[in-house]
Each structure stands twice: as structure tokens, then as C-alpha cells.
Scaffold this active site. Structure first.
Site: not given
Ligand code: 2AM
Length: 489
Positions: A12, A129, A186
Site C-alpha cells: 500500500a 509515524s 505518541h
Molecule cells: P493486498 O494488496 O493483497 O490487499 C494494506 O491494506 C496492505 O495490507 C496491503 O498490502 C494488503 O494486501 C495487506 N493486507 C490487508 N489485509 C490482509 C490480509 N488479511 N492478509 C494479507 N495481507 C493483507
């Protein structure tokens, strides 16, 4: 041959930016994401032309990393972190390091440190942060966990972090979940700072009838003095920002505050620790009260406050008083935040680096300010400083601020303008500096109705009131002599 210095899972925006930041600092980063199409997209776009490598499976990620392997997780807090740890473990060897840079709650980091330590792996829970911008150009990093990991990640972390006053905004915080704990505090302090600034705005607007632009100028002036900080700076910018019709945009924003929960975590941690972190608590509750918009609209019509009166005093003096009130209240908030960390450190048997914590917050994060340098100086002068209020510099500062602070709170009460954060700061201050508080009466009441017993005040002992004993008195002459505790006088 493995060439990766560090792996990062979670592409992300935060993850992508942290990768690009570490790449800029000369580290070879291997990127992975659950949805692997994001790895391709990242390499083809944002990471094009950099040294960033991709991995399309956990196994491949681990095979591309130099030992001891270091992997940062920047994924959704909670189950996703545990799921990735479970997937990483079979591909790791003793001494390898898993870092969780997400917004995890510290008890989870306590648990993960222990679980991974049992497997010979080193866990680090790091507060990060500064949002997307911080991740890209230098965040405040607050790593804690297994201390054996620190020498291996120190260089990467301290180079990737923000730099303030020639020092990195990153240092080892302490064991287990201490990094995430300090990040939580924080965020709580951030809630407090924001609430205080909002109360100052309200007083200037509703009390002194100043315009947004005039208030912005006041904040700009304050930003040159003891209140110099990121939040005061952005507040001035926000107040100057007009919509297309020339009206300040801020006046068109629905006055209903949201929250993601880290302020609440701090308040809950304070209640659990029995630590009087009243200002952060009030800041959380102020957001809750703001959320009752519909009810407030009805109440505003049904319930009268004091009649509006124009301010008759010296406006310039009052604005200076308000600056001092903001400074003193902020000092109380940080005093309370550090008290909470001390109390928790005692309970958890953690040794926390308080001067280091203040330094970590001087750059890269939302609460960055000049003030934090003075806090780090206070802790460097006396490593086991009981309270910031015992430091000479702050003791004098609050003495200077006191008259103005009291005038502001009193005036706001007369106006009927709510100042929960300013007021609770002052109430805490007055409580803290009171040798005698009315808890004597409270103890008497508890003993009267519940036989909960009390202790005698030193110097007031007699045959009935013996020192060191839990005493119960038969207050009414009726009922029994049996206390709810052990000792009966
Ligand atoms: P993704 O792109 O495959 O959804 C922010 O949401 C990050 O966390 C993204 O890289 C997302 O992967 C990952 N993420 C969110 N939920 C997840 C889960 N249950 N298992 C693995 N990755 C997750």
C-alpha cells in the site's frame, strides 16, 4: 546469491514509500505483496529505475535476503500480521528478524516477541509515524522488541528515519511491545495537542470574535516562539485556506470528529495503569461529544448558556495569556504521557529511553516541535526524572504561564466556551501540587458505607488510629465492627 538488505511486505502507499525511502538511502529492498499483481505494478511504475527487487512468493522473498534476514511487514494490523508471520517462519533461520511496522496494539507485539523468541527468531514491533510523506522522506521510527535485533537493523532504521537537529528520529525504545506502546502514547499526545489547539481557536473565534485570517496570524506568531511545531504551522495554513467563494474552508467542515482508536487505546492504558492521563482522556471524550451533532443542535436550542458579552479587557494581553495557557497545558499533557510510560515500564519491567523517545518525536511525526528538544534535555539532565514538572526549566516555565493560564480558563468558563483540555490540565496541575487532597473525606465515606477502612495521616496517630494499620471506625454507633478488610480498630 542473496543480495537483498531487507524485505518489505505490503505494497500500500506506506509500504511503497518506505521501500523508495530505504532505496534512496542505499539499501537493496525486496518487495512482496499478497496480491502479487501489485508487485509488478510497483516495479513498472513507482520503483522503475531503482534497485528495488520483486518477489512473487514468501519463499522467493526469503531466498533473496542476506542473513540475518530482515523483513518488514506493513500490512493491516491484526490477523494479517499473524498470517504473514506464520508464512515467514518456515523460510527463516534462527537469528532472522521480522519487523511489524503497522499500527499494531502493543499487547500483540508483546505476544509476538515471545512467540518468535521461542522459535529462535527476533521480533521487532516498530511505531512508524509521519504518514505517507514521512514514510517517503523520513518518518519517526520507534522500534522495540527483541534487543538482539537492534544492531542488525540500526543502520537501515536510522538512515531511513527523519533527521532533526543532526540526529536520527529513531532509537531503540525497549523490549517486547515497547515500540508500539510508545507509538500509541505518541498518538494519544497528538490527540491532546490537536484538542488544545482547537480550544484556542474556539476561544479566539467565539470569545474574541476574531476572523479565521486574524486567528491564523496569531498562530503564525506563536509558531515563532515556544509553541513552534508542525501542528501550529498547519493550523495557520488551514485557517488561511479559503474556498472558491472567499470563505474560510474550515468554517464549512462538519464539526464531528472521527477517530481511529489509538487515542482511546492510550486512555484505556492509562485507566488500566491507574495513571492520571486526564488530558488525552478529555481529548478522546471531546471527539465523542462532537460526534453527537444532532443532539447538540437540539440542545443548543433548548438550553441557555451565559449571555454573550463583548470582551472588555486588553485583547493583546489575553492573546498572550492564551499562548501561555496553551504552552502550560501542553506541558501537562506531555508530563502525563511520560508518567504513563514510566508507570507501564515499571509494571512491565521495561527500561525505556525517555530522552531518546523525546528525540524520536522531534522530526518526521505529527507532534514534532521545538518543545520536544527541551523535554529530551530534561531527561538527559536526570535520566530518572520523576515528572517534567520537577525539571527546573519546566518548573519556571509553568510558573510564568500560571497567571495567564488561570485567566484564560476562568474567562472561558464565564463565556460558556468549553475548554475540556485546558481545564483538565489546570485541575491536574492544582491536584499534583497539593499536599493535601480531599481524598481523606472520600476514604471516610468509603469506610462509613462500606467498611473499606482507611490509614491514618502521619502525625495524627493515637491509640485508636495506629500507623500502618487498615482502620475501620464505627461512624454511626450502629452496626457491627467488622471491616471489609482485615483490621478493626
Ligand atoms: P493486498 O494488496 O493483497 O490487499 C494494506 O491494506 C496492505 O495490507 C496491503 O498490502 C494488503 O494486501 C495487506 N493486507 C490487508 N489485509 C490482509 C490480509 N488479511 N492478509 C494479507 N495481507 C493483507
Amino acid at each position: 546469491m542473496a543480495t537483498g538488505d531487507i524485505g518489505l511486505i505490503g505494497l500500500a502507499v506506506m509500504g511503497q514509500n518506505l521501500i523508495l525511502n530505504m532505496n534512496d538511502k542505499g539499501f537493496n529492498v525486496v518487495a512482496f505483496n499478497r496480491t502479487t499483481s501489485k508487485v509488478d505494478a510497483f516495479l513498472e511504475n513507482e520503483a522503475k529505475g531503482t534497485n528495488v527487487q520483486g518477489a512473487w512468493s514468501i519463499e522467493e522473498l526469503c531466498s533473496k535476503l542476506k542473513r540475518p534476514r530482515k523483513v518488514i511487514l506493513l500490512v493491516k494490523a491484526g490477523d494479517a500480521v499473524d498470517a504473514f508471520i506464520e508464512q515467514l517462519v518456515p523460510h527463516m533461520e534462527p537469528g532472522d528478524i521480522i519487523i511489524d511496522g503497522g499500527n499494531s496494539h502493543f499487547p500483540d507485539s508483546n505476544r509476538r516477541t515471545k512467540e518468535l523468541s521461542a522459535k529462535g527468531l527476533l521480533f521487532v514491533g516498530s511505531g512508524v509515524s509521519g504518514g505517507e510523506e514521512g514514510a517517503r522522506h523520513g518518518p519517526s521510527l520507534m522500534p522495540g522488541g527483541n534487543p538482539e535485533a537492534w544492531p542488525h537493523i540500526k543502520e537501515i532504521f536510522q538512515k531511513a528515519s527523519a533527521q532533526a537537529y543532526g540526529e536520527p528520529c529513531c532509537d531503540w525504545v525497549g523490549p517486547e511491545g515497547a515500540g508500539h506502546y510508545v507509538k500509541m502514547v505518541h498518538n494519544g499526545i497528538e490527540y491532546g495537542d490537536m484538542q488544545l489547539i482547537s480550544e484556542a481557536y474556539d476561544i479566539l473565534k467565539r470569545g474574541l470574535d476574531l476572523s479565521e485570517s486574524e486567528i491564523a496570524d496569531i498562530f503564525l506568531t506563536w509558531n515563532k516562539g515556544v509553541l513552534d511545531s508542525f501542528l501550529i504551522d498547519i493550523t495557520a495554513n488551514i485557517l488561511k485556506f479559503n474556498d472558491d467563494d472567499g470563505q474560510p474552508l474550515v468554517t464549512k467542515i462538519l464539526d464531528q470528529a472521527g477517530q481511529k482508536g489509538t487515542g482511546k487505546w492510550t486512555a484505556i492504558a492509562a485507566l488500566d495503569a491507574g495513571s492520571p492521563v486526564t488530558l488525552i482522556g478529555e481529548a478522546v471524550f471531546a471527539r465523542c461529544l462532537s460526534a453527537l451533532k444532532e443532539e447538540r443542535i437540539r440542545a443548543s436550542k433548548a438550553i441557555a448558556g451565559p449571555a454573550k458579552e463583548a470582551f472588555k479587557g486588553d485583547k493583546k494581553q489575553f492573546i498572550d495569556d492564551l499562548e501561555q495557557a496553551l504552552y502550560a497545558s501542553k506541558l501537562i499533557s506531555y508530563t502525563q504521557g511520560f508518567m504513563l510510560m514510566r508507570e507501564t515500564a515499571k509494571e512491565m519491567n521495561w527500561e525505556l529511553n525517555y530522552a531518546g523517545i523525546a528525540k524520536m518525536w522531534r522530526g518526521g511525526c505529527i507532534i514534532k516541535s521545538v518543545f520536544l528538544s527541551d523535554i529530551s534535555k530534561a531527561f538527559l539532565k536526570k535520566l530518572d526524572l520523576e515528572s517534567l514538572l520537577f525539571d527546573d526549566f519546566f518548573n519556571k516555565a509553568i510558573e510564568n504561564a500560571q497567571p495567564g493560564w488561570r485567566r484564560v480558563v476562568a474567562q472561558a468558563v464565564l463565556w460558556g466556551i468549553p475548554t475540556p483540555a485546558f481545564s483538565t490540565a489546570l485541575a491536574f496541575f492544582d491536584g499534583y501540587r497539593s499536599e493535601i487532597l480531599p481524598a481523606n473525606l472520600l476514604q471516610a465515606q468509603r469506610d462509613y458505607f462500606g467498611a473499606h477502612t482507611f490509614r491514618v495521616l502521619p502525625g495524627k496517630e493515637n491509640d485508636k488510629l495506629q500507623p500502618g494499620k487498615d482502620i475501620h471506625i464505627n461512624w454511626t454507633g450502629r452496626g457491627g465492627n467488622v471491616s471489609a478488610s482485615t483490621y478493626i480498630a
